[in-house]
Design an enzyme around this catalytic site. Structure first.
Site, PDB file in Angstrom:
ATOM      1  N   ARG A  62       0.853  -1.186   0.000  1.00 17.56           N
ATOM      2  CA  ARG A  62       0.000   0.000   0.000  1.00 17.56           C
ATOM      3  C   ARG A  62       0.893   1.242   0.000  1.00 17.56           C
ATOM      4  O   ARG A  62       1.028   1.946   0.994  1.00 17.56           O
ATOM      5  CB  ARG A  62      -0.906  -0.030   1.229  1.00 17.56           C
ATOM      6  CG  ARG A  62      -1.957   1.069   1.249  1.00 17.56           C
ATOM      7  CD  ARG A  62      -2.782   0.973   2.514  1.00 17.56           C
ATOM      8  NE  ARG A  62      -3.749   2.056   2.600  1.00 17.56           N
ATOM      9  CZ  ARG A  62      -4.588   2.219   3.616  1.00 17.56           C
ATOM     10  NH1 ARG A  62      -4.566   1.371   4.639  1.00 17.56           N
ATOM     11  NH2 ARG A  62      -5.431   3.227   3.621  1.00 17.56           N
ATOM     12  N   ASP A 104      -4.197  -2.489  -1.772  1.00 21.50           N
ATOM     13  CA  ASP A 104      -4.539  -3.194  -0.542  1.00 21.50           C
ATOM     14  C   ASP A 104      -4.809  -4.655  -0.849  1.00 21.50           C
ATOM     15  O   ASP A 104      -5.016  -5.053  -2.004  1.00 21.50           O
ATOM     16  CB  ASP A 104      -5.779  -2.564   0.104  1.00 21.50           C
ATOM     17  CG  ASP A 104      -5.521  -1.151   0.589  1.00 21.50           C
ATOM     18  OD1 ASP A 104      -4.419  -0.912   1.103  1.00 21.50           O
ATOM     19  OD2 ASP A 104      -6.423  -0.304   0.442  1.00 21.50           O
ATOM     20  N   LYS A 169       6.380 -18.074   9.801  1.00 20.14           N
ATOM     21  CA  LYS A 169       5.791 -18.283  11.102  1.00 20.14           C
ATOM     22  C   LYS A 169       5.315 -16.940  11.658  1.00 20.14           C
ATOM     23  O   LYS A 169       5.827 -15.889  11.234  1.00 20.14           O
ATOM     24  CB  LYS A 169       6.782 -18.952  12.055  1.00 20.14           C
ATOM     25  CG  LYS A 169       7.865 -18.031  12.593  1.00 20.14           C
ATOM     26  CD  LYS A 169       8.663 -18.734  13.656  1.00 20.14           C
ATOM     27  CE  LYS A 169       9.634 -17.794  14.321  1.00 20.14           C
ATOM     28  NZ  LYS A 169       9.030 -16.801  15.213  1.00 20.14           N
ATOM     29  N   ASP A 198      10.757 -21.935   8.142  1.00 19.94           N
ATOM     30  CA  ASP A 198      11.367 -21.840   9.467  1.00 19.94           C
ATOM     31  C   ASP A 198      12.847 -21.608   9.195  1.00 19.94           C
ATOM     32  O   ASP A 198      13.575 -22.533   8.827  1.00 19.94           O
ATOM     33  CB  ASP A 198      11.155 -23.123  10.259  1.00 19.94           C
ATOM     34  CG  ASP A 198      11.717 -23.049  11.677  1.00 19.94           C
ATOM     35  OD1 ASP A 198      12.607 -22.199  11.902  1.00 19.94           O
ATOM     36  OD2 ASP A 198      11.281 -23.815  12.541  1.00 19.94           O
ATOM     37  N   HIS A 199      13.294 -20.353   9.342  1.00 19.80           N
ATOM     38  CA  HIS A 199      14.639 -20.016   8.878  1.00 19.80           C
ATOM     39  C   HIS A 199      15.728 -20.798   9.596  1.00 19.80           C
ATOM     40  O   HIS A 199      16.829 -20.953   9.075  1.00 19.80           O
ATOM     41  CB  HIS A 199      14.902 -18.506   9.011  1.00 19.80           C
ATOM     42  CG  HIS A 199      15.045 -18.024  10.413  1.00 19.80           C
ATOM     43  ND1 HIS A 199      13.968 -17.656  11.181  1.00 19.80           N
ATOM     44  CD2 HIS A 199      16.142 -17.840  11.193  1.00 19.80           C
ATOM     45  CE1 HIS A 199      14.401 -17.266  12.371  1.00 19.80           C
ATOM     46  NE2 HIS A 199      15.705 -17.370  12.408  1.00 19.80           N
ATOM     47  N   LYS A 203      19.815 -23.043   8.337  1.00 21.07           N
ATOM     48  CA  LYS A 203      21.161 -22.806   8.849  1.00 21.07           C
ATOM     49  C   LYS A 203      22.045 -24.031   8.615  1.00 21.07           C
ATOM     50  O   LYS A 203      21.629 -25.172   8.805  1.00 21.07           O
ATOM     51  CB  LYS A 203      21.109 -22.457  10.338  1.00 21.07           C
ATOM     52  CG  LYS A 203      20.467 -21.094  10.612  1.00 21.07           C
ATOM     53  CD  LYS A 203      20.484 -20.775  12.096  1.00 21.07           C
ATOM     54  CE  LYS A 203      19.867 -19.417  12.358  1.00 21.07           C
ATOM     55  NZ  LYS A 203      20.672 -18.318  11.803  1.00 21.07           N
ATOM     56  N   HIS A 261      11.068 -23.505  16.110  1.00 24.50           N
ATOM     57  CA  HIS A 261      12.512 -23.711  16.037  1.00 24.50           C
ATOM     58  C   HIS A 261      12.990 -24.877  16.905  1.00 24.50           C
ATOM     59  O   HIS A 261      13.697 -25.770  16.441  1.00 24.50           O
ATOM     60  CB  HIS A 261      13.266 -22.451  16.482  1.00 24.50           C
ATOM     61  CG  HIS A 261      12.957 -21.235  15.668  1.00 24.50           C
ATOM     62  ND1 HIS A 261      12.610 -21.275  14.335  1.00 24.50           N
ATOM     63  CD2 HIS A 261      12.954 -19.914  15.999  1.00 24.50           C
ATOM     64  CE1 HIS A 261      12.409 -20.057  13.878  1.00 24.50           C
ATOM     65  NE2 HIS A 261      12.610 -19.210  14.870  1.00 24.50           N
TER      66      HIS A 261
END
Length: 512
Positions: A62, A104, A169, A198-199, A203, A261
């Site tokens: 927006r 929007d 998340k 889920d970052h 890793k 996590h």
């Protein structure tokens, strides 16, 4: 049977995985996640040669922006947060594919314009009808956006192409809301086209858990209740909630970190060896772990929660959680949570898993520690052993990524004196390549349609089944006025109730 080593980055120079013709639509381009993680990761992928020459990025927000305004936002984000060096030739090629659509989430005209923009990119940039829709927006808007995508013909790919949706998340705030969210997504996109990020699973050190276990014969034979006394999984942050009061109050540490996590880390530690490392086989073994989890009978004795109080952080005097802007003095939202879980399988019967997370703790660290049982017989005089504790294998997820093995060793000299020592493996000291940032790996996997690192809806729902009874117990305690989160000083290591939780079992928390 041999398995590919999940530690090796399969996108490296020897065997690069390069995304085919495709583009991404990014909703929520003005947020911190987009500016600090997603946009820089896209540039880093392009800089590493892993995106197609015609890759396109469409921003939707927006804002009264033109395409060049959006390009400037991406430019500034890349300059500030990219991992790799800025190269003008890479930037120019990437920026040619930038477009912006203002509107929007309930604006039909805007979604019509989005459809036309994507069709133009397919013609001009050769994206082939392949587009991922990244919803970097609050979950309350997911339903609006995916149904708009459906109504405007954006969610259904033409023959030979694909459409995917990416969500961040939290995946709901309890089991019921998670099921509603999964239903909403499932009404528009098939399960294989929904990517829940889920970052932590991106890793390198998290993926190394699988390599450590299944590629090394020295570890797997002792990875069980015959040798392991207990497992501790810790995610500690040294910062407070910052300006996130609107999000954090009412969510808390358990929902924010444990449900996703830490339970995912527990799955990788506790799962059985998969037939292969493809998405389906890994998911099956993770779901078995979650389905086998049993909560202890006395949640008042086997869980703990707290709120950070005033104290010292980073050498500065700081206020407590209840002093933060936007937080009510009566808030019972926990900034620290610790739980005891039992994995009821033959491998892990009798081995408690202790999970803890908190803000404003002593230092920023995430680690998984397998603490082994004491040697059954130690033929040493009491005076010969100085602070000898239990052996431990510690996987450091962040920072200083690596693995530490703690064991007892003889002190040089003529007497048999034993002392604990550490043997360290550090990623930075063993590999010349810099580890990719988690979002690089995950975004590339989305574009490739490679889902092993993304939890499916079954995992999400099983995780909530574990956490919901704990949250309900805490809410009941609050309603009766029996207890509330225990205060702990900023810069410390959590409330006394968390120490008591382990002390009842004759154990103590590791000091990372």
């Amino acid at each position: 049977m041999t398995h590919p080593n999940p530690l090796r980055d399969p996108r490296d120079r020897r065997l690069p995985r390069i995304a085919g013709p495709c583009g991404m639509v990014l909703f929520g381009v003005t947020g911190d996640l987009s500016r600090k993680k997603i946009m820089p990761a896209i540039y880093d992928l392009a800089n590493r040669g892993l995106l197609p020459p015609g890759f396109s990025l469409v921003g939707f927000a927006r804002r009264d922006w033109a395409d060049q305004d959006f390009a400037q936002i991406v430019h500034d984000s890349v300059k500030a947060h990219a991992r790799t060096e800025f190269r003008e030739e890479v930037w120019k090629q990437l920026a040619e594919g930038f477009r912006f659509v203002p509107g929007d989430f309930d604006d039909d005209h805007a979604f019509d314009q989005l459809r036309r923009t994507i069709e133009e990119l397919d013609e001009e940039r050769g994206t082939g009808g392949n587009h991922a829709f990244y919803l970097a927006i609050p979950p309350g808007f997911f339903g609006n956006v995916v149904h708009q995508l459906q109504e405007h013909g954006l969610s259904t790919p033409r023959e030979g192409s694909w459409r995917r949706v990416v969500v961040e998340k939290p995946f709901g705030h309890d089991l019921e809301s998670a099921r509603e969210l999964n239903t909403t997504l499932g009404e528009v996109f098939p399960p294989g086209s929904v990517f829940r990020i889920d970052h932590y699973l991106g890793k390198e050190t998290v993926q190394n858990i699988l390599a450590l276990r299944f590629a090394n014969e020295m570890f797997e034979p002792i990875w069980n209740n015959t040798y392991v006394d207990h497992v501790q999984i810790t995610m500690a942050e040294d910062v407070g909630i910052g300006g996130r009061a609107g999000y954090y109050d009412g969510i808390g540490a358990a929902r924010d970190v444990i449900q996703n996590h830490l339970l995912q880390l527990m799955c990788l530690v506790a799962m059985e060896e998969p037939v292969s490392f493809d998405a389906e086989n890994v998911r099956i073994e993770k779901e078995k772990v979650l389905a086998s989890v049993q909560l202890p009978a006395r949640l008042d004795k086997t869980t703990a929660r707290g709120q950070y109080a005033a104290g010292w952080a980073g050498g500065e005097k700081v206020g407590g959680f209840l002093d933060e802007d936007g937080i009510k003095k009566s808030s019972t939202t926990e900034t620290y949570a610790a739980v005891t879980l039992n994995v009821a399988t033959r491998r892990w019967a009798g081995v408690p898993f202790y999970l803890r997370t908190g803000k404003r703790l002593g230092r920023r660290v995430t680690e998984v520690a397998l603490v082994f049982k004491r040697a059954p017989h130690q033929p040493f005089a009491a005076s010969s052993v100085e602070e000898l504790t239990q052996n431990a294998l510690v996987i450091r997820v962040q920072p200083d990524e690596g693995v530490t093995l703690r064991f007892g060793s003889k002190v040089p000299g003529t007497q048999m004196e034993i002392r604990d020592v550490n043997m360290d493996f550090v990623y930075g000291g063993s590999f010349t390549e810099e580890s990719p940032e988690a979002y690089e790996r995950l975004i590339l996997d989305v574009l490739l349609g490679d889902p092993p690192l993304f939890p499916r809806h079954e995992e999400v729902e099983l995780s909530w089944k574990i956490l919901d009874p704990i949250l309900a117990h805490w809410a009941k305690q609050d309603a009766k006025g029996k207890s509330k989160p225990d205060p702990y000083p900023s810069g410390g290591w959590g409330p006394a109730s968390a120490d008591e939780m382990l002390a009842r079992d004759g154990r103590t928390w590791r000091r990372p």
